[in-house]
Design an enzyme around this catalytic site. Structure first.
Site, PDB file in Angstrom:
ATOM      1  N   ASN A 184       0.953  -0.942  -0.082  1.00 58.26           N
ATOM      2  CA  ASN A 184      -0.091   0.125   0.289  1.00 58.26           C
ATOM      3  C   ASN A 184       1.060   1.208   0.402  1.00 58.26           C
ATOM      4  O   ASN A 184       2.098   1.489   0.665  1.00 58.26           O
ATOM      5  CB  ASN A 184      -0.943   0.035   1.265  1.00 58.26           C
ATOM      6  CG  ASN A 184      -0.371  -0.312   2.684  1.00 58.26           C
ATOM      7  OD1 ASN A 184       0.203  -0.559   2.780  1.00 58.26           O
ATOM      8  ND2 ASN A 184      -1.246   0.009   3.300  1.00 58.26           N
ATOM      9  N   GLU A 203       0.088   5.135   0.694  1.00 60.11           N
ATOM     10  CA  GLU A 203      -0.797   5.938   0.965  1.00 60.11           C
ATOM     11  C   GLU A 203      -0.437   7.560   0.997  1.00 60.11           C
ATOM     12  O   GLU A 203       0.734   7.665   0.126  1.00 60.11           O
ATOM     13  CB  GLU A 203      -0.861   6.042   1.934  1.00 60.11           C
ATOM     14  CG  GLU A 203      -1.286   4.902   3.033  1.00 60.11           C
ATOM     15  CD  GLU A 203      -1.721   4.940   4.909  1.00 60.11           C
ATOM     16  OE1 GLU A 203      -1.381   5.363   5.548  1.00 60.11           O
ATOM     17  OE2 GLU A 203      -2.440   3.796   4.554  1.00 60.11           O
ATOM     18  N   CYS A 220      -3.910   0.476  -2.169  1.00 59.82           N
ATOM     19  CA  CYS A 220      -3.798  -0.520  -2.263  1.00 59.82           C
ATOM     20  C   CYS A 220      -2.772  -1.453  -2.774  1.00 59.82           C
ATOM     21  O   CYS A 220      -2.538  -1.625  -3.719  1.00 59.82           O
ATOM     22  CB  CYS A 220      -5.240  -1.301  -1.963  1.00 59.82           C
ATOM     23  SG  CYS A 220      -6.476  -0.808  -0.964  1.00 59.82           S
ATOM     24  N   GLU A 231      -3.014  -4.438  -3.186  1.00 63.59           N
ATOM     25  CA  GLU A 231      -3.332  -5.483  -3.989  1.00 63.59           C
ATOM     26  C   GLU A 231      -3.521  -5.229  -5.666  1.00 63.59           C
ATOM     27  O   GLU A 231      -3.241  -5.252  -6.726  1.00 63.59           O
ATOM     28  CB  GLU A 231      -5.248  -6.307  -4.147  1.00 63.59           C
ATOM     29  CG  GLU A 231      -4.769  -7.306  -2.591  1.00 63.59           C
ATOM     30  CD  GLU A 231      -4.871  -6.270  -1.837  1.00 63.59           C
ATOM     31  OE1 GLU A 231      -4.928  -5.100  -1.491  1.00 63.59           O
ATOM     32  OE2 GLU A 231      -5.750  -6.819  -0.447  1.00 63.59           O
ATOM     33  N   CYS A 284     -10.159  -5.688  -0.066  1.00 62.53           N
ATOM     34  CA  CYS A 284     -11.553  -4.479   0.148  1.00 62.53           C
ATOM     35  C   CYS A 284     -12.160  -5.115  -1.107  1.00 62.53           C
ATOM     36  O   CYS A 284     -11.747  -5.315  -2.619  1.00 62.53           O
ATOM     37  CB  CYS A 284     -10.977  -3.421  -0.175  1.00 62.53           C
ATOM     38  SG  CYS A 284     -10.230  -2.126  -1.781  1.00 62.53           S
ATOM     39  N   CYS A 337     -10.524  -3.798  -4.842  1.00 66.46           N
ATOM     40  CA  CYS A 337      -9.379  -4.845  -5.185  1.00 66.46           C
ATOM     41  C   CYS A 337     -10.341  -5.655  -5.808  1.00 66.46           C
ATOM     42  O   CYS A 337      -9.284  -6.054  -6.867  1.00 66.46           O
ATOM     43  CB  CYS A 337      -8.868  -4.603  -4.319  1.00 66.46           C
ATOM     44  SG  CYS A 337      -7.363  -3.532  -3.684  1.00 66.46           S
TER      45      CYS A 337
HETATM   46  N1  THU Z   1      -5.753  -1.869   1.970  1.00 64.79           N
HETATM   47  C1  THU Z   1      -4.458  -2.504   1.219  1.00 64.79           C
HETATM   48  O1  THU Z   1      -4.052  -2.227   1.235  1.00 64.79           O
HETATM   49  N2  THU Z   1      -5.821  -3.937   0.709  1.00 64.79           N
HETATM   50  C2  THU Z   1      -6.851  -3.713   1.485  1.00 64.79           C
HETATM   51  O2  THU Z   1      -7.589  -4.840   1.027  1.00 64.79           O
HETATM   52  C3  THU Z   1      -7.382  -3.096   2.489  1.00 64.79           C
HETATM   53  C4  THU Z   1      -6.906  -1.978   2.868  1.00 64.79           C
HETATM   54  C5  THU Z   1      -4.786  -0.865   2.864  1.00 64.79           C
HETATM   55  C6  THU Z   1      -5.107   0.691   2.456  1.00 64.79           C
HETATM   56  C7  THU Z   1      -4.551   1.576   3.044  1.00 64.79           C
HETATM   57  O3  THU Z   1      -3.399   2.484   3.003  1.00 64.79           O
HETATM   58  C8  THU Z   1      -4.498   1.017   4.214  1.00 64.79           C
HETATM   59  O4  THU Z   1      -4.618  -0.012   4.306  1.00 64.79           O
HETATM   60  C9  THU Z   1      -5.863   1.399   5.935  1.00 64.79           C
HETATM   61  O5  THU Z   1      -6.590   0.471   5.070  1.00 64.79           O
END
Ligand code: THU
Length: 136
Positions: free
Chosen positions: A43, A45, A54, A56, A87, A90
């Site tokens: 991820n 941010e 994300c 994925e 999520c 994704c």
């Molecule tokens: N996140 C992912 O990388 N993958 C997911 O399937 C769910 C959430 C990340 C997004 C964000 O940077 C952090 O997790 C918190 O939501």
């Protein structure tokens, strides 16, 4: 899914490279194409929160940019107590390239849970047969 140790290790390695200063929730993903190649993502941010990516979808983008479009397995690693599924956004992104995807997620303590993408997203959106997905 028979949790392939190599794929899980790739996801765990990617998690270490996560850029998650806002949520402090690090995620790593490793996507394996049907020809055996592994593409990783973490991820990423952003100060403007919705801009964040994300793990994925970063792995998926890396794979597609490398010429891969057919995928067999996805491994996800986080430090959560319970293994987290991808999520909804994704799930939809992955569905573009086929529903026959096995997903395994591992927790901080190494607990693993697996799902089929078909189970996680029983009805995915398609745009009137225009997508090329795995066939293009
Ligand atoms: N996140 C992912 O990388 N993958 C997911 O399937 C769910 C959430 C990340 C997004 C964000 O940077 C952090 O997790 C918190 O939501």
């Amino acid at each position: 899914m028979t949790a392939d140790g190599g794929l899980l290790d790739a996801a765990r390695g990617a998690k270490e490279r996560a850029y998650a200063p806002y949520s402090e929730f690090r995620v790593g993903a490793a996507l394996q194409s049907t020809d055996g190649r592994i593409f990783t993502g973490c991820n990423v941010e952003n100060a403007s929160y919705p801009v964040g990516l994300c793990a994925e979808r970063v792995a998926l983008g890396t794979a597609v940019a490398s010429g891969a479009r057919r995928f067999a397995r996805l491994a996800i690693a986080s430090d959560a107590e319970t293994p987290t599924p991808p999520c909804g956004m994704c799930r939809q992104a992955l569905s573009e390239f086929g529903m026959a995807l096995e997903i395994v997620s591992t927790s901080r303590e190494g607990l693993c849970v697996s799902w089929g993408l078909e189970d996680l997203l029983p009805a995915h959106f398609e745009l009137e047969d225009r997508g090329e997905g795995a066939d293009g």
